[in-house]
Design a protein around this motif. Structure first.
Motif, PDB file in Angstrom:
ATOM      1  N   CYS A 125      36.592  -3.665  14.522  1.00  0.00           N
ATOM      2  CA  CYS A 125      36.919  -4.294  15.808  1.00  0.00           C
ATOM      3  C   CYS A 125      36.923  -3.236  16.901  1.00  0.00           C
ATOM      4  O   CYS A 125      37.535  -2.182  16.752  1.00  0.00           O
ATOM      5  CB  CYS A 125      38.302  -4.946  15.749  1.00  0.00           C
ATOM      6  SG  CYS A 125      38.424  -6.296  14.571  1.00  0.00           S
ATOM      7  N   VAL A 165      26.791  -8.303  10.417  1.00  0.00           N
ATOM      8  CA  VAL A 165      26.784  -9.351  11.435  1.00  0.00           C
ATOM      9  C   VAL A 165      27.594  -8.853  12.626  1.00  0.00           C
ATOM     10  O   VAL A 165      28.699  -8.338  12.485  1.00  0.00           O
ATOM     11  CB  VAL A 165      27.376 -10.676  10.902  1.00  0.00           C
ATOM     12  CG1 VAL A 165      27.346 -11.734  11.997  1.00  0.00           C
ATOM     13  CG2 VAL A 165      26.610 -11.149   9.682  1.00  0.00           C
ATOM     14  N   PHE A 166      27.025  -9.020  13.804  1.00  0.00           N
ATOM     15  CA  PHE A 166      27.534  -8.433  15.040  1.00  0.00           C
ATOM     16  C   PHE A 166      27.993  -9.572  15.952  1.00  0.00           C
ATOM     17  O   PHE A 166      27.187 -10.395  16.356  1.00  0.00           O
ATOM     18  CB  PHE A 166      26.359  -7.681  15.680  1.00  0.00           C
ATOM     19  CG  PHE A 166      26.734  -6.633  16.663  1.00  0.00           C
ATOM     20  CD1 PHE A 166      26.976  -6.965  17.983  1.00  0.00           C
ATOM     21  CD2 PHE A 166      26.800  -5.300  16.290  1.00  0.00           C
ATOM     22  CE1 PHE A 166      27.285  -5.976  18.913  1.00  0.00           C
ATOM     23  CE2 PHE A 166      27.107  -4.311  17.207  1.00  0.00           C
ATOM     24  CZ  PHE A 166      27.351  -4.653  18.510  1.00  0.00           C
ATOM     25  N   PHE A 167      29.289  -9.638  16.254  1.00  0.00           N
ATOM     26  CA  PHE A 167      29.827 -10.670  17.151  1.00  0.00           C
ATOM     27  C   PHE A 167      30.123 -10.030  18.511  1.00  0.00           C
ATOM     28  O   PHE A 167      30.951  -9.127  18.613  1.00  0.00           O
ATOM     29  CB  PHE A 167      31.101 -11.290  16.560  1.00  0.00           C
ATOM     30  CG  PHE A 167      30.848 -12.074  15.309  1.00  0.00           C
ATOM     31  CD1 PHE A 167      30.513 -13.411  15.368  1.00  0.00           C
ATOM     32  CD2 PHE A 167      30.938 -11.456  14.069  1.00  0.00           C
ATOM     33  CE1 PHE A 167      30.266 -14.136  14.206  1.00  0.00           C
ATOM     34  CE2 PHE A 167      30.693 -12.167  12.908  1.00  0.00           C
ATOM     35  CZ  PHE A 167      30.352 -13.502  12.966  1.00  0.00           C
ATOM     36  N   PHE A 168      29.447 -10.511  19.518  1.00  0.00           N
ATOM     37  CA  PHE A 168      29.411  -9.880  20.834  1.00  0.00           C
ATOM     38  C   PHE A 168      30.191 -10.753  21.808  1.00  0.00           C
ATOM     39  O   PHE A 168      29.649 -11.681  22.399  1.00  0.00           O
ATOM     40  CB  PHE A 168      27.933  -9.796  21.244  1.00  0.00           C
ATOM     41  CG  PHE A 168      27.608  -8.790  22.286  1.00  0.00           C
ATOM     42  CD1 PHE A 168      28.389  -8.627  23.406  1.00  0.00           C
ATOM     43  CD2 PHE A 168      26.467  -8.002  22.148  1.00  0.00           C
ATOM     44  CE1 PHE A 168      28.053  -7.707  24.374  1.00  0.00           C
ATOM     45  CE2 PHE A 168      26.120  -7.082  23.112  1.00  0.00           C
ATOM     46  CZ  PHE A 168      26.919  -6.936  24.222  1.00  0.00           C
ATOM     47  N   ASP A 169      31.519 -10.476  21.949  1.00  0.00           N
ATOM     48  CA  ASP A 169      32.372 -11.322  22.792  1.00  0.00           C
ATOM     49  C   ASP A 169      32.156 -10.997  24.275  1.00  0.00           C
ATOM     50  O   ASP A 169      31.687  -9.908  24.625  1.00  0.00           O
ATOM     51  CB  ASP A 169      33.832 -11.107  22.416  1.00  0.00           C
ATOM     52  CG  ASP A 169      34.713 -12.273  22.849  1.00  0.00           C
ATOM     53  OD1 ASP A 169      34.163 -13.309  23.281  1.00  0.00           O
ATOM     54  OD2 ASP A 169      35.946 -12.150  22.754  1.00  0.00           O
ATOM     55  N   VAL A 200      23.097 -11.299  14.907  1.00  0.00           N
ATOM     56  CA  VAL A 200      23.783 -11.134  16.198  1.00  0.00           C
ATOM     57  C   VAL A 200      24.278 -12.483  16.704  1.00  0.00           C
ATOM     58  O   VAL A 200      23.515 -13.452  16.763  1.00  0.00           O
ATOM     59  CB  VAL A 200      22.846 -10.503  17.256  1.00  0.00           C
ATOM     60  CG1 VAL A 200      23.595 -10.316  18.568  1.00  0.00           C
ATOM     61  CG2 VAL A 200      22.290  -9.176  16.772  1.00  0.00           C
ATOM     62  N   PHE A 201      25.553 -12.541  17.058  1.00  0.00           N
ATOM     63  CA  PHE A 201      26.134 -13.719  17.695  1.00  0.00           C
ATOM     64  C   PHE A 201      26.642 -13.324  19.078  1.00  0.00           C
ATOM     65  O   PHE A 201      27.444 -12.400  19.204  1.00  0.00           O
ATOM     66  CB  PHE A 201      27.319 -14.263  16.880  1.00  0.00           C
ATOM     67  CG  PHE A 201      26.920 -14.943  15.602  1.00  0.00           C
ATOM     68  CD1 PHE A 201      26.876 -16.329  15.526  1.00  0.00           C
ATOM     69  CD2 PHE A 201      26.581 -14.202  14.484  1.00  0.00           C
ATOM     70  CE1 PHE A 201      26.505 -16.959  14.349  1.00  0.00           C
ATOM     71  CE2 PHE A 201      26.208 -14.820  13.301  1.00  0.00           C
ATOM     72  CZ  PHE A 201      26.167 -16.200  13.226  1.00  0.00           C
ATOM     73  N   PHE A 202      26.158 -14.008  20.109  1.00  0.00           N
ATOM     74  CA  PHE A 202      26.682 -13.824  21.463  1.00  0.00           C
ATOM     75  C   PHE A 202      27.748 -14.891  21.710  1.00  0.00           C
ATOM     76  O   PHE A 202      27.492 -16.084  21.541  1.00  0.00           O
ATOM     77  CB  PHE A 202      25.566 -13.976  22.503  1.00  0.00           C
ATOM     78  CG  PHE A 202      24.618 -12.814  22.550  1.00  0.00           C
ATOM     79  CD1 PHE A 202      25.045 -11.577  23.009  1.00  0.00           C
ATOM     80  CD2 PHE A 202      23.306 -12.949  22.137  1.00  0.00           C
ATOM     81  CE1 PHE A 202      24.167 -10.494  23.049  1.00  0.00           C
ATOM     82  CE2 PHE A 202      22.422 -11.872  22.179  1.00  0.00           C
ATOM     83  CZ  PHE A 202      22.866 -10.646  22.637  1.00  0.00           C
ATOM     84  N   ILE A 203      28.951 -14.454  22.117  1.00  0.00           N
ATOM     85  CA  ILE A 203      30.062 -15.374  22.337  1.00  0.00           C
ATOM     86  C   ILE A 203      30.338 -15.450  23.836  1.00  0.00           C
ATOM     87  O   ILE A 203      30.607 -14.437  24.482  1.00  0.00           O
ATOM     88  CB  ILE A 203      31.326 -14.898  21.607  1.00  0.00           C
ATOM     89  CG1 ILE A 203      31.025 -14.703  20.115  1.00  0.00           C
ATOM     90  CG2 ILE A 203      32.464 -15.889  21.799  1.00  0.00           C
ATOM     91  CD1 ILE A 203      32.129 -13.993  19.363  1.00  0.00           C
TER      92      ILE A 203
END
Length: 215
Positions: A125, A165-169, A200-203
């Motif tokens: 994180c 896996v990349f979560f991009f808040d 990649v997830f864009f949040i």
């Protein structure tokens, strides 16, 4: 992990590895000013000069705009004193916001994000309070991480399960006032990084916060 070192392990990147395009986004430069930044990077590359932190960058800018540096600069193209002034002020402002703690060595090894414990993955994180004080540095650093992963990891094709896996808040911050060249780089990285085993997830609040090409 933390950009400030307050709430986790201090994360750093060198100015050189960030490159002029990402750094121009952080410094809120227009395309002309970013092109001057690219000129400075080219001069340092050609002369094997390290650009580790913001002080290195400011010192190089001052030299190239001085009477001693101007003849050298003629081989690369000119830069107006007004543009140099804008760049130096922007660098100084970023230092004042804590950017000097982030840029430098030792540089964060992005492969550390691939740690596992037995058959389980490890969640990393990155400190979110940084979004409130310097959102462009935070969002652009995440893009730097992605770009470094793309450059570092081998091609693996279309895996059944990604390695990372990349979560991009707060993803909209990355695209605020972004140049076409910057958007092209983001789109290319996002499109191609799946073949490196990275998802990649864009949040963000609304899909319209992201450019169509990235979606």
């Amino acid at each position: 992990l933390s950009l400030s070192g307050r709430l986790g392990a201090q994360v750093r990147a060198t100015v050189h590895s960030f490159g002029p395009l990402l750094l121009g986004k952080v410094l809120d430069l227009n395309e002309t000013q970013t092109s001057i930044l690219a000129l400075v990077f080219k001069y340092c590359d050609d002369n094997s000069l390290p650009l580790l932190d913001l002080k290195d960058l400011a010192a190089t800018l001052k030299f190239l705009s001085s009477d001693e540096g101007k003849p050298i600069l003629a081989d690369y193209g000119g830069m107006s004193s007004a543009s140099v002034g804008v760049l130096l002020r922007s660098i100084s402002e970023l230092e004042g916001q804590g950017g000097d703690a982030f840029f430098g060595e030792p540089e964060f090894a992005v492969t550390d994000l691939l740690r596992t414990e037995g058959d389980k993955g490890v969640i990393s994180c990155l400190e979110l309070p940084a979004v409130q004080t310097r959102p462009k540095l935070f969002s652009t650093f995440l893009m730097w991480m992605l770009a470094e992963l793309f450059e570092t990891l081998p091609e693996v094709g279309d895996l059944d399960k990604p390695k990372l896996v990349f979560f991009f808040d707060e993803a909209h911050l990355l695209f605020d006032d972004a140049s076409d060249e910057f958007l092209d780089q983001v789109a290319q990285t996002v499109r191609l990084i799946r073949s490196k085993g990275v998802g990649v997830f864009f949040i963000t609040q609304l899909p319209t916060d992201l450019p169509e090409e990235v979606l």
